[in-house]
Design an enzyme around this catalytic site. Sequence first.
Site, PDB file in Angstrom:
ATOM      1  N   GLY A   1      45.559  32.061  44.305  1.00 41.50           N
ATOM      2  CA  GLY A   1      45.575  31.310  45.553  1.00 41.50           C
ATOM      3  C   GLY A   1      46.071  32.121  46.724  1.00 41.50           C
ATOM      4  N   GLY A   2      45.820  33.436  46.684  1.00 46.00           N
ATOM      5  CA  GLY A   2      46.272  34.321  47.754  1.00 46.00           C
ATOM      6  C   GLY A   2      45.483  34.137  49.036  1.00 46.00           C
TER       7      GLY A   2
ATOM      8  N   HIS B   1      27.222  45.879  34.501  1.00 43.50           N
ATOM      9  CA  HIS B   1      25.880  45.295  34.580  1.00 43.50           C
ATOM     10  C   HIS B   1      24.864  46.264  35.192  1.00 43.50           C
ATOM     11  CE1 HIS B   1      27.771  44.154  38.452  1.00 43.50           C
ATOM     12  NE2 HIS B   1      26.555  44.293  38.956  1.00 43.50           N
TER      13      HIS B   1
ATOM     14  N   HIS C   1      40.051  65.782  42.851  1.00 43.98           N
ATOM     15  CA  HIS C   1      40.667  65.756  41.524  1.00 43.98           C
ATOM     16  C   HIS C   1      41.807  66.763  41.383  1.00 43.98           C
ATOM     17  CE1 HIS C   1      38.474  62.724  39.203  1.00 43.98           C
ATOM     18  NE2 HIS C   1      37.477  62.969  40.037  1.00 43.98           N
TER      19      HIS C   1
ATOM     20  N   ASN D   1      45.416  51.935  45.816  1.00 42.42           N
ATOM     21  CA  ASN D   1      46.232  50.747  45.589  1.00 42.42           C
ATOM     22  C   ASN D   1      47.437  51.149  44.760  1.00 42.42           C
ATOM     23  OD1 ASN D   1      46.911  48.481  43.441  1.00 42.42           O
ATOM     24  ND2 ASN D   1      46.195  47.444  45.286  1.00 42.42           N
TER      25      ASN D   1
ATOM     26  N   HIS E   1      39.355  54.409  48.307  1.00 38.79           N
ATOM     27  CA  HIS E   1      40.188  53.256  47.963  1.00 38.79           C
ATOM     28  C   HIS E   1      41.486  53.754  47.341  1.00 38.79           C
ATOM     29  CE1 HIS E   1      41.478  50.691  44.477  1.00 38.79           C
ATOM     30  NE2 HIS E   1      41.630  49.822  45.459  1.00 38.79           N
TER      31      HIS E   1
ATOM     32  N   ARG F   1      51.076  49.148  43.230  1.00 37.54           N
ATOM     33  CA  ARG F   1      51.626  47.804  43.118  1.00 37.54           C
ATOM     34  C   ARG F   1      52.752  47.750  42.083  1.00 37.54           C
ATOM     35  NH1 ARG F   1      46.586  48.410  41.086  1.00 37.54           N
ATOM     36  NH2 ARG F   1      46.306  48.056  38.846  1.00 37.54           N
TER      37      ARG F   1
END
Length: 314
Positions: free
Chosen positions: A266-267, A183, A153, A116, A114, A118
């Site tokens: 609301g994407g 959890h 790494h 990302n 993954h 932004r």
Amino acid sequence: MLDDPDVMAVLTYLRQLQDSLTDALQNADGGAVFQEDAWERPAANGSLAGSGRTRLLRAGALFEQAGINFSHVVGTRLPPSATAQRPELAGRGFEAMGVSLVIHPRNPYVPTAHANIRFFNATSDQAEPVWWFGGGFDLTPYYGFEEDCRHWHRTAQAACKPFGQDVYPRFKKWCDEYFFIKHRNEPRGIGGLFFDDLNEWGFERCFAFLRSVGDHYLSAYLPIVERRRNRSYNDREREFQLYRRGRYVEFNLVYDRGTLFGLQSGGRTESILMSLPPYVRWEYDWRPQPDSPEQRLYDIFLKPRDWLAEDAPK
């Protein structure tokens, strides 16, 4: 007071990054192509407006599913997920843009990955704009290999090195803490880098760091892919992969800030949830067999660890 950001420069880089990631990952797969879904959403009654390009590869030779999103949205009110750490910005309008990708390989010996990156700009008629960068990349193996973890790494450290010796340890620790499934009381994977609310260095240096993280992703991931892609596996490994993918789903739907921001603002739901794997399974109170490769994942790899300690001079 923050300096003025060059929003167009960020937009240009993010679009180019999506293109370069698409080309490289499609070439690595060798059996399928990314399909693009370009979308636009005009503003209506003060709701979220914007545009983006969702790219998805399905049923490839290597990747069971891979998605690479670019989005640029504008809204009238920051959602709770964006102001949880900065309550003073509640009620502001915003402009947000980013590239995110999630890769779910078919072979259980190739890890899920993954990334990302932004940029946010929180706007107000009564105050100066507040901008910041965020992002990172992390790795989720199903069967662990120490050389892969050290390579991942080392590359993360190389992305951070021009910006100070303290940057990699700081953002590595943040990644370990962020990608933790509370959890389940376990990490999602072996970590990497995570940063948010970054504006302390000024725009040019923060933007340069964002680019360094984005540009190091392929060199972190593709060598691992090439080492593991042809390793044979059976139903046992495949079922364990699908079981562990369940943890990935749990984290994304319960804790992930990007997912929560997209849904709360609301994407576009299809683009937001493209990070979820196409096949997954849960099993009640499943436990790995003692001394098995599956147990080894829990004992050795799903624990915060200094993966670069082995690189230190003896």
